[in-house]
Design an enzyme around this catalytic site. Sequence first.
Site, PDB file in Angstrom:
ATOM      1  N   HIS A 228       0.002 -15.511  20.030  1.00  0.00           N
ATOM      2  CA  HIS A 228      -0.423 -16.842  20.842  1.00  0.00           C
ATOM      3  C   HIS A 228      -0.979 -16.552  22.236  1.00  0.00           C
ATOM      4  O   HIS A 228      -1.748 -16.961  22.970  1.00  0.00           O
ATOM      5  CB  HIS A 228       0.544 -17.568  21.019  1.00  0.00           C
ATOM      6  CG  HIS A 228       0.215 -19.024  21.470  1.00  0.00           C
ATOM      7  ND1 HIS A 228      -0.364 -20.082  20.693  1.00  0.00           N
ATOM      8  CD2 HIS A 228       0.362 -19.479  22.924  1.00  0.00           C
ATOM      9  CE1 HIS A 228      -0.713 -20.948  21.614  1.00  0.00           C
ATOM     10  NE2 HIS A 228      -0.229 -20.769  22.773  1.00  0.00           N
ATOM     11  N   TYR A 232      -4.451 -17.155  25.486  1.00  0.00           N
ATOM     12  CA  TYR A 232      -4.672 -17.255  27.077  1.00  0.00           C
ATOM     13  C   TYR A 232      -5.321 -16.201  27.569  1.00  0.00           C
ATOM     14  O   TYR A 232      -5.817 -16.128  28.697  1.00  0.00           O
ATOM     15  CB  TYR A 232      -3.044 -17.221  27.570  1.00  0.00           C
ATOM     16  CG  TYR A 232      -2.312 -18.426  27.331  1.00  0.00           C
ATOM     17  CD1 TYR A 232      -2.589 -19.757  27.242  1.00  0.00           C
ATOM     18  CD2 TYR A 232      -1.213 -18.140  26.463  1.00  0.00           C
ATOM     19  CE1 TYR A 232      -2.006 -20.615  26.872  1.00  0.00           C
ATOM     20  CE2 TYR A 232      -0.415 -19.312  25.989  1.00  0.00           C
ATOM     21  CZ  TYR A 232      -0.716 -20.482  26.114  1.00  0.00           C
ATOM     22  OH  TYR A 232      -0.129 -21.258  25.492  1.00  0.00           O
ATOM     23  N   HIS A 379      -7.406 -27.951  15.897  1.00  0.00           N
ATOM     24  CA  HIS A 379      -6.915 -27.628  17.177  1.00  0.00           C
ATOM     25  C   HIS A 379      -7.431 -26.591  18.052  1.00  0.00           C
ATOM     26  O   HIS A 379      -7.967 -26.646  19.040  1.00  0.00           O
ATOM     27  CB  HIS A 379      -5.363 -27.545  17.164  1.00  0.00           C
ATOM     28  CG  HIS A 379      -4.565 -26.768  18.610  1.00  0.00           C
ATOM     29  ND1 HIS A 379      -4.399 -27.532  19.828  1.00  0.00           N
ATOM     30  CD2 HIS A 379      -4.160 -25.576  18.618  1.00  0.00           C
ATOM     31  CE1 HIS A 379      -4.065 -26.732  20.259  1.00  0.00           C
ATOM     32  NE2 HIS A 379      -3.877 -25.585  20.076  1.00  0.00           N
ATOM     33  N   PHE A 380      -7.382 -25.401  17.251  1.00  0.00           N
ATOM     34  CA  PHE A 380      -7.874 -24.263  18.018  1.00  0.00           C
ATOM     35  C   PHE A 380      -9.589 -24.376  18.095  1.00  0.00           C
ATOM     36  O   PHE A 380      -9.935 -23.551  18.817  1.00  0.00           O
ATOM     37  CB  PHE A 380      -7.302 -23.075  17.658  1.00  0.00           C
ATOM     38  CG  PHE A 380      -7.581 -22.541  16.082  1.00  0.00           C
ATOM     39  CD1 PHE A 380      -8.935 -22.050  15.811  1.00  0.00           C
ATOM     40  CD2 PHE A 380      -6.544 -22.221  15.163  1.00  0.00           C
ATOM     41  CE1 PHE A 380      -9.106 -21.513  14.515  1.00  0.00           C
ATOM     42  CE2 PHE A 380      -6.818 -21.914  14.042  1.00  0.00           C
ATOM     43  CZ  PHE A 380      -8.248 -21.572  13.555  1.00  0.00           C
ATOM     44  N   HIS A 381     -10.094 -25.050  17.446  1.00  0.00           N
ATOM     45  CA  HIS A 381     -11.594 -25.434  17.654  1.00  0.00           C
ATOM     46  C   HIS A 381     -12.029 -26.193  18.741  1.00  0.00           C
ATOM     47  O   HIS A 381     -12.975 -26.008  19.477  1.00  0.00           O
ATOM     48  CB  HIS A 381     -12.252 -25.889  16.387  1.00  0.00           C
ATOM     49  CG  HIS A 381     -12.756 -24.729  15.263  1.00  0.00           C
ATOM     50  ND1 HIS A 381     -11.683 -24.397  14.256  1.00  0.00           N
ATOM     51  CD2 HIS A 381     -13.708 -24.178  15.166  1.00  0.00           C
ATOM     52  CE1 HIS A 381     -12.142 -23.531  13.581  1.00  0.00           C
ATOM     53  NE2 HIS A 381     -13.559 -23.381  13.891  1.00  0.00           N
ATOM     54  N   ARG A 442      -4.924 -25.429   5.208  1.00  0.00           N
ATOM     55  CA  ARG A 442      -6.131 -24.549   5.891  1.00  0.00           C
ATOM     56  C   ARG A 442      -6.032 -23.199   5.097  1.00  0.00           C
ATOM     57  O   ARG A 442      -5.507 -23.271   3.868  1.00  0.00           O
ATOM     58  CB  ARG A 442      -5.422 -24.297   7.304  1.00  0.00           C
ATOM     59  CG  ARG A 442      -4.166 -23.358   7.224  1.00  0.00           C
ATOM     60  CD  ARG A 442      -3.686 -23.017   8.610  1.00  0.00           C
ATOM     61  NE  ARG A 442      -4.371 -22.295   9.556  1.00  0.00           N
ATOM     62  CZ  ARG A 442      -4.169 -21.469  10.438  1.00  0.00           C
ATOM     63  NH1 ARG A 442      -2.945 -21.365  10.896  1.00  0.00           N
ATOM     64  NH2 ARG A 442      -5.025 -20.600  11.069  1.00  0.00           N
ATOM     65  N   ARG A 443      -6.977 -22.586   5.215  1.00  0.00           N
ATOM     66  CA  ARG A 443      -7.261 -21.363   4.636  1.00  0.00           C
ATOM     67  C   ARG A 443      -7.552 -21.314   3.291  1.00  0.00           C
ATOM     68  O   ARG A 443      -6.801 -20.583   2.500  1.00  0.00           O
ATOM     69  CB  ARG A 443      -6.050 -20.239   5.110  1.00  0.00           C
ATOM     70  CG  ARG A 443      -6.052 -19.991   6.541  1.00  0.00           C
ATOM     71  CD  ARG A 443      -5.236 -18.969   7.079  1.00  0.00           C
ATOM     72  NE  ARG A 443      -5.445 -18.324   8.166  1.00  0.00           N
ATOM     73  CZ  ARG A 443      -4.566 -17.351   8.896  1.00  0.00           C
ATOM     74  NH1 ARG A 443      -3.517 -17.100   8.312  1.00  0.00           N
ATOM     75  NH2 ARG A 443      -5.316 -16.746   9.757  1.00  0.00           N
TER      76      ARG A 443
END
Lengths: 558, 193
Positions: A228, A232, A379-381, A442-443
């Site tokens: 994670h 950042y 979310h992470f897109h 997912r995946r």
Amino acid sequence: MTFVDHYPKSAKLAKANFAVAFTALGIGGFFGLIQALHRTGWVRSIISSAEYYTTLTGHGVLLALVFTTFFIAGLFIWGVTRSLDREPENMRFSWSWFWIMLIGTLLTTTAILGGFVEGSSIRAAVLYTFYPPLQAHPLFYIGAALLIIGSWLAGADWFRSYRAWRKEHPDDKIPLQTYMTLFTMLMWYVCTIGVALEVVVLLIPWSLGFVNQIDPLLPRTLFWYFGHAVVYFWLLPAYFVWYSILPKLSGGRLFSDTMARIVFIIFLILSTPVGYHHQYADPGISVGFKFYAMATTLLLLLPSLLTLFTVVASMEHGAKQRGGKGYFAWLGKLPWGNPAFAGCALAGLMFAAGGFSGIINAAMNINLLVHNTIWVPGHFHLTVGTAVALTFMSISYWLLPQLTGKKIKNKTLALIQPYLWFFGMTLMSNAMHRGGLAGIPRRTAEPTYSQFDFEAVFGSVAEIRWQIAIGGILLTVSLVFFLWVIIGSWWAGERAGKPVDDTLPAALSGPEHAPRVLDNLKLWVTLAIALVLIAYTIPLAQMVIDGLFSPGAPAVPV
Amino acid sequence: MPGSTDSSNSELAPGKKWLIRLLIIVGIGVPVIIELTTFSGLITSQLFSDQEVPAETSTAVPRSDLQNRITTGDTLFAGGRYGIKVQNMYLRVRPDRWQFLLQLVPTRDQKYERARLHLRVNRLYTGNRRINEGARIRWKAGDAGLRTITYALKAGEQPKRISFTLDIISSDDTLHSESVLYRLGHVPARYAR
């Protein structure tokens, strides 16, 4: 004088990093299109469902690890060089870390692409997270290790420049761009210890056959120790752009230099102890430590909200310098026709949406509703796929002329590109979030189960799939526009008649208002390490003791 | 020295204001509409979806029936397709342990004569704990025999509430499920040596 004329050695190294980054972006983005079409059932003839996982690995590794790391390296070379007004101390050393990173990337990419060759023993369909029980060819892990080692040396290079500058400026505050670079790299050093241990001590011996059995929980935990915080590592360079360049593009000045420094300190301190929030569903880790991770994750909203305030205030200042008035009418005075500005502003807007879905992911109880569903890539897109990637692409329109001395070609395409990305990502990510609420995993190459139909909260699953596929196509078109403009400008761009403007105006509240303690690197690193030790010492000790002294025993919760 | 530098490198050529307006309307306006539609859809689904009459499905539909206090002689699922009669219900009390016994028989209707019945106890609640171990009993088509459910309790423990799920499997394998939570009325104690 243009950057390339003033600092030719740094410009050359930065361009080399950008070239690798954009190549990875092109290949990884193409894999993304294949995935979107395959998953949604639009086109299943390009790859088999078994090869889907190779494609997914390529998409994740090339974009999340290679594109980001090389772009960040190029950006930081530019930022450190111009803000310290000095080129790297030893160019041989600087080129050595670039080559180490590149060789690592080539090894890893070879291992992934080997999955498309029938009968090849070189394969790496292990996804971006690459922890056991999925196993890759040793080349994959060795390459990943080299990429990380190279990035460590790159950081050492910038610290070396800083030390040389400090000798000549013992009483000055660290220039903001160098400050942001150093704090990002300090965070990177703290968090990559986990993945380095995982890869070198556990995965490479396992993939070479020296060890036959492996405890899945330990490498998973070491990965998420890093997994994670790496977010950042991608995000802070976007903040670097939003704090130091976006105010200028808006026509104004940064609202507060001190605020930017505080934000980077908070990220250094809190980025790593949050890893367990990816392991809420894992047994063997006490719920108390998971709660600690939730608390630190939610605390990270604070620097994001500080950034929202500072960057929007800086943009408002810029718009008002351009004649903007009122509470909201000033928004119309912003330079929406400048692709560098428009892309960064849209990226920031989408980051806010990503923050909202991130709160759901971070909360221990609500997370279980969306855990391992397609909500997570949705979310992470928004975060890495737009806030970071769109910022990097957009600011390239501003940086490239400085590094090459050439003008940007095809400005109309360059302008359409960020808007098209924003539109396409809205379609794709919105549908992914809704699919996650319907429980779609997912995946998964073919997310269907016999005698079971997913039920959308509203609308239909078929419509969600259409939306994902159309979004993926629009994103690919946007990516092609970007590469077309960049490659065309780089190779065949017209030389700028005058020096390219690279001046960055001083902040409204400058470093002279920042307390000196903010520059105390040792203090903040010590605090960051202390919080990591609180979070990880007991669980990791238990996992190691359990594995070494009672192999095969079930994981024992704390 | 902005005056002596090229600061308009990435600015769009003049005369393309229409393109900027179009991009803002389509590129930002449409995404905002999509997100608002999503938000509205989620809120509507959460707040108002109860008004829709659910179609009969194969999944269990919990129906709280706490008003019903059952005791020996009462019928479970009395309002449904099948009733299950409580033939006997009591506590078997021994010095060292207590047992809760429930004896049940289906009340057959000719219309559903050929259906199989699966009854499971989801939970048994006593004064201060919840027992999740679910007992299961089955009746084949046409079977109306007596079945007994037994729960071991601690000495002094009184059963208070019980929840059941009844699966009715028709001859064509269509499944209908119903779940109900009952209060238990007086449960007599029988002492055993």
